[in-house]
Scaffold this active site. Sequence first.
Site, PDB file in Angstrom:
ATOM      1  N   ASP A 190      -5.855   1.393 -11.475  1.00  0.00           N
ATOM      2  CA  ASP A 190      -6.620   0.668 -12.503  1.00  0.00           C
ATOM      3  C   ASP A 190      -5.916   0.797 -13.854  1.00  0.00           C
ATOM      4  O   ASP A 190      -4.949   1.538 -13.991  1.00  0.00           O
ATOM      5  CB  ASP A 190      -8.072   1.174 -12.571  1.00  0.00           C
ATOM      6  N   HIS A 500      -3.017   0.666  -3.432  1.00  0.00           N
ATOM      7  CA  HIS A 500      -4.039   0.076  -4.303  1.00  0.00           C
ATOM      8  C   HIS A 500      -3.563   0.284  -5.743  1.00  0.00           C
ATOM      9  O   HIS A 500      -3.823   1.318  -6.368  1.00  0.00           O
ATOM     10  CB  HIS A 500      -5.394   0.755  -4.070  1.00  0.00           C
ATOM     11  N   ASP A 546      -2.574   1.708   5.241  1.00  0.00           N
ATOM     12  CA  ASP A 546      -1.698   1.103   4.236  1.00  0.00           C
ATOM     13  C   ASP A 546      -2.230  -0.285   3.898  1.00  0.00           C
ATOM     14  O   ASP A 546      -1.595  -1.295   4.199  1.00  0.00           O
ATOM     15  CB  ASP A 546      -0.261   1.051   4.769  1.00  0.00           C
ATOM     16  N   GLU A 555      -4.776   4.617  -2.953  1.00  0.00           N
ATOM     17  CA  GLU A 555      -4.509   4.394  -4.376  1.00  0.00           C
ATOM     18  C   GLU A 555      -3.462   5.426  -4.804  1.00  0.00           C
ATOM     19  O   GLU A 555      -3.099   6.324  -4.035  1.00  0.00           O
ATOM     20  CB  GLU A 555      -5.795   4.541  -5.211  1.00  0.00           C
TER      21      GLU A 555
END
Length: 576
Positions: A190, A500, A546, A555
């Site tokens: 993020d 991620h 994956d 992530e």
Amino acid sequence: MLFFNRLFLVVPFLVFIFLTTSCEESLPPITEEFSEQIRLNQIGYYPNSEKKAVIVSHEKAEKFYVVDSVTMKVVLTGTLSTVQDWKLAGEQVRIADFSAVTEKGTYMILVGELGYSYPFKIEKNVLKEAFLGSVKGLYYQRMGIPLEEKHAGKWHRAMAHPDDRIPFHASSGKVEGHLSSPGGWYDAGDYNKYIVNGTFPLGQFYLLQEQYPQAIADNELNIPESGNGKSDYLDELKYEMDWALTMQDADGGLFHKLTTKNFEGMVMPNKALSQRYVVGKGTTATLDFAACAAQAHRVFSKVDANYANTCLEAAKKAYQWALANPAVEFVNPEDVHTGQYGDTNFDDEWFWANAELFVSTRDTIYLNQLKTDEMNFEFKAGESWTGYMRFLGMFSFLNHKEAIPSDLYTAIEKGILTSADDLVAKAKELDYFQPIDDFHWGSNSDVLNAAMIMAQAYRLNPKPAYLKGAQQAMDYVLGTNAMGVSYLTGFGDKTPMNIHHRQSAADGIAAPVPGLLSGGPNSRLQDVTGGTVYPKNPSPMQSWVDQEPSYASNEICLNWNAPMTYVLGFLEQESN
Ligand code: 9MR
């Protein structure tokens, strides 16, 4: 699709030929397909280390061969162990111990019935590239500057998130105005930044710098500051520290995070334009910052005395705020849904802050605040950013024997050695020779955080078992595991391709940004509602996929890269 980077591996596989050491010409030719049943450290091993491959059991297999991949000569013929039934891995395996191979070279393991393993190296400094790569991974997380092609190669990208005029969310205690809070690293996949999870990893990175100040010199990382005469490692860490300093309010308290209200879509940073806010203020963020800034004082004092003093003053001020606000818990406000990094127990943060401030100032005020009667040396998987800080405090005490009362030093020394003995004993019994038996979100960091304890024990008492424990934890992360994956992107033959990570998902480049550590198996499968598809009832060690939506297993995150860097750096210094 597997990612093979060995050009010489092109001959089609024809037929298995029974093989003996005396008839090397009858070795089966190398194939494009490697056996995923042979699990090992895909980068390689130090010459004198213990070396074990795990062969997912094949009834008929009895022998294994270590083959020099250049000369195709068999350098060792060994017998596989009896079958072991591994419950955490959910596999039946045999072990191939090839510790006897110590000559520098590139090798493969051949099990006649299965084929060849990925090639791996045996040599001194075998993990140096991975070590540097794990630090360069931080550069790729930088915000507020463009990543230029000359530093970032094909992962270059535009400037994003200047963060120079960020409004306050009401939870920060401010009603008007803006904060200029540029720079720093994205926390993970993020685009937000969090003080708890910025300062905790910095603490781990600083530890390496304090213990091995020569680990990375100038010009080793190809970052914008390379060539300035200072260690590239310190330059990279300063990029995050500079940001952390901006998050301190005038009263000394630390804002908890700088974030959007909701996570952004899977877009490039410069396309992630939602409004960002300064959110929250609390005791954990403030104490973690106080500890980290006090440590920064020591780390930077030799290269930049002014900066070092700024850090120490900020640390003291934060500590004063925490004294006046000793238990302000952070909870996400109703309208904010990004990472919470919440914690209800402040003891570890107090311990860490008291320890670092005492070591840096030698002021007994901090020592007197230290709660030493119930020091907890037991490593628990999953504690991570909620509890591991106490160990960071202990490690700093151990680094500064001269500063602390001898009874305190002795108690911590004993506690850490006992803790490491316990981890070594566990690793002996547990699947894949690693020390944890509970696989939480970010489990790879638990394996490595445990390895950090073994590393400190080794520094106190250089028993081979401690070094071996740390090496085997690293072998696990780099491929000797139940997924047969080297979890550090870009390092190894089978590495995560679909992390991620917003940039990696959006940049149109097949390979993910390199040098980032995937979280690893998470037996709680906390992302199935987000579209992740796991195999049916995966074993704890196989609860990893994956897949890009798998934020709970695949992530990447700063506090996972940090112990990776520490353990790689430690091994590079101590294993050769
Ligand atoms: O590492 C964190 C894990 O321990 C928590 O269980 C999880 C849910 O709160 O959050 C993880 O941290 C994420 C953070 O909240 C936001 N940035 C990405 C982090 C790694 O997944």
